[in-house]
Design a protein around this motif. Structure first.
Motif: not given
Length: 153
Positions: A18, A21, A24, A88, A103, A105-110, A112
């Motif tokens: 995380y 980066n 994915n 995600c 998106n 791979t956005s930090k928020d999505t990842l 979650n």
């Protein structure tokens, strides 16, 4: 809190992925399970569809033989991945016409997805969720039940 070795190893790998980066959801070597399995994508051969809970022939053979991959059975790996993908925002199993996040791979999505996976991994090992901070806010007679130790000089 005492954790199992497999949980400890998985948490370290997911945490590093995380923050570096390297997480994915659309890459079998960089998704939750891909990272738990040291960025190998061979686990994808356990099922015919990414995000499915149905083991294929190869997966069933490994499952029936009691095979574990970094401490997790084939069925557990498929469940981990499904939890990750759905948290995600993907509709599983993955397919080009199924719903997916704008998106992925956005930090928020990842975050979650990661939070849901950590909770699930803890459940698998019968351990309280290591990310649950609700105890910090418990009170008894208006006073905090638990106290944080500070390391301020």
């Amino acid at each position: 809190m005492k954790t199992t070795q497999r949980l400890e190893q998985a948490l370290i790998k997911l945490y590093n992925a995380y923050h570096n980066n390297r997480l994915n959801p659309e890459d079998c070597s960089a998704c939750a399970v891909g990272n738990i399995l040291d960025n190998h994508d061979s686990w994808k051969h356990l099922s015919n569809e990414h995000g499915s809970l149905e083991l294929n022939y190869v997966g069933r053979v490994h499952q029936n033989l009691g095979r574990k991959f970094n401490g997790y059975t084939p069925q557990e790996l498929l469940k981990i991945e499904k939890v990750f993908l759905e948290a995600c925002g993907f509709k599983t199993p993955l397919c080009h016409y199924n719903l997916k996040p704008v998106n992925p791979t956005s930090k928020d999505t990842l975050f979650n997805g990661l939070s849901a996976v950590v909770d699930f991994l803890c459940q698998l090992d019968h351990i309280d969720n290591v990310m649950d901070y609700s105890k910090l806010f418990e009170q008894e007679n208006g006073e905090p039940v638990y106290h944080l130790k500070t390391f301020l000089a």
